[in-house]
Motif scaffolding. Structure first.
Motif, short mmCIF file in Angstrom:
data_model
loop_
_atom_site.label_atom_id
_atom_site.label_comp_id
_atom_site.label_asym_id
_atom_site.label_seq_id
_atom_site.Cartn_x
_atom_site.Cartn_y
_atom_site.Cartn_z
N PHE A 133 -7.02 -14.36 40.67
CA PHE A 133 -6.19 -15.40 40.04
C PHE A 133 -5.31 -16.11 41.07
O PHE A 133 -5.32 -17.34 41.18
CB PHE A 133 -5.34 -14.73 38.96
CG PHE A 133 -4.35 -15.64 38.27
CD1 PHE A 133 -4.78 -16.59 37.35
CD2 PHE A 133 -2.99 -15.51 38.51
CE1 PHE A 133 -3.86 -17.40 36.70
CE2 PHE A 133 -2.08 -16.31 37.86
CZ PHE A 133 -2.51 -17.26 36.95
N ALA A 179 -8.59 -8.65 39.15
CA ALA A 179 -8.50 -9.90 38.39
C ALA A 179 -7.38 -10.79 38.89
O ALA A 179 -7.55 -12.01 39.05
CB ALA A 179 -8.31 -9.59 36.91
N TYR A 180 -6.22 -10.19 39.18
CA TYR A 180 -5.07 -11.03 39.51
C TYR A 180 -4.97 -11.36 40.98
O TYR A 180 -4.30 -12.32 41.36
CB TYR A 180 -3.80 -10.42 38.89
CG TYR A 180 -3.86 -10.65 37.40
CD1 TYR A 180 -3.38 -11.81 36.84
CD2 TYR A 180 -4.54 -9.75 36.58
CE1 TYR A 180 -3.50 -12.06 35.48
CE2 TYR A 180 -4.67 -9.99 35.22
CZ TYR A 180 -4.15 -11.16 34.68
OH TYR A 180 -4.30 -11.42 33.35
N ILE A 186 -3.63 -15.26 29.72
CA ILE A 186 -3.54 -14.63 31.04
C ILE A 186 -2.45 -13.56 31.15
O ILE A 186 -2.69 -12.46 31.65
CB ILE A 186 -3.36 -15.70 32.13
CG1 ILE A 186 -4.57 -16.64 32.13
CG2 ILE A 186 -3.21 -15.05 33.50
CD1 ILE A 186 -5.91 -15.93 32.30
N VAL A 245 -10.16 -15.05 36.41
CA VAL A 245 -9.85 -13.72 35.90
C VAL A 245 -11.04 -13.19 35.09
O VAL A 245 -11.50 -12.06 35.29
CB VAL A 245 -8.57 -13.74 35.04
CG1 VAL A 245 -8.40 -12.41 34.30
CG2 VAL A 245 -7.35 -14.01 35.90
N SER A 260 -7.16 -19.03 36.09
CA SER A 260 -7.26 -18.34 34.81
C SER A 260 -8.70 -17.97 34.50
O SER A 260 -9.00 -16.83 34.11
CB SER A 260 -6.70 -19.22 33.69
OG SER A 260 -5.33 -19.51 33.91
#
Length: 207
Positions: free
Chosen positions: A126, A122-123, A104, A143, A140
């Motif tokens: 997350f 993505a984050y 990650i 993501v 994770s």
């Protein structure tokens, strides 16, 4: 040059940051404590915030440096593809018996260089998934899912294969977490029992 740039990316990713911090500053093998994973999350769990921040920054830096190699060298290689090789190096490091982290932090560094919008998508996923579920491994895997969805709906995107491979890699790396969850023993991020894994444990009282 094709093989050299990927080999260099793999070696950069293979630097076992958490293992080195644990060995030289705490005299332990972090792979024998907590979740046994040599990554930033387990470093926080076992060694505390300062060590985790150092590991996080260096692991992000590894991904960013590897993804920047095509720019630095001046080649036309796909930044994401080169960065993914560094992520594989992080997960299966030659310098640590191929026992590495779970991708990650290094992936974050790759995305910061290759596509900052992908990083944000993505984050955000997350953090949001962890906030609502309290399971880090859910975040994770999210993501990989968010990156794959983006590549499928974004016109002109040609990274579907990369993100399919990446998602499968994440599922493989988190197979023990999935098994623990099915057995109802996977700890949540706010589980107070995680404090017992600290070196030394937080709740150890001086005689």
């Amino acid at each position: 040059m094709d093989l050299y740039i990927y080999f260099a990316a793999y070696l950069i990713g293979s630097i076992p940051t958490a293992l080195l911090i644990g060995k030289y500053f705490f005299h332990i093998d972090i792979r024998q404590h907590g979740s046994n994973n040599p990554g930033a999350t387990n470093t926080l769990r076992v060694l505390g915030k300062r060590a985790a921040i150092v590991v996080l920054i260096i692991d992000i830096g590894k991904g960013a440096l590897a993804a920047s190699l095509p720019i630095i060298i001046g080649t036309g290689h796909d930044l994401l593809a080169v960065g993914l090789v560094a992520v594989i190096g992080h997960c299966f490091p030659i310098f640590a018996g191929f026992r590495g982290g779970k991708a990650i932090a290094t992936t974050a560094g790759v995305l910061l260089v290759a596509n900052v919008w992908l990083f944000l998508i993505a984050y955000i996923a997350f953090v949001t998934v962890i906030y609502f579920t309290k399971y880090v491994y859910f975040g994770s895997i999210s993501v990989g899912i968010s990156l794959l969805i983006y590549s499928l709906i974004k016109p002109g995107s040609d990274n579907e294969i990369i993100f399919i491979v990446f998602l499968l890699l994440l599922v493989f790396l988190h197979r023990s977490n999935i098994k623990n969850h099915l057995n109802h023993i996977e700890p949540k991020i706010n589980d107070k029992n995680l404090q017992d894994d600290r070196i030394p444990p937080k709740n150890t009282k001086q005689a």
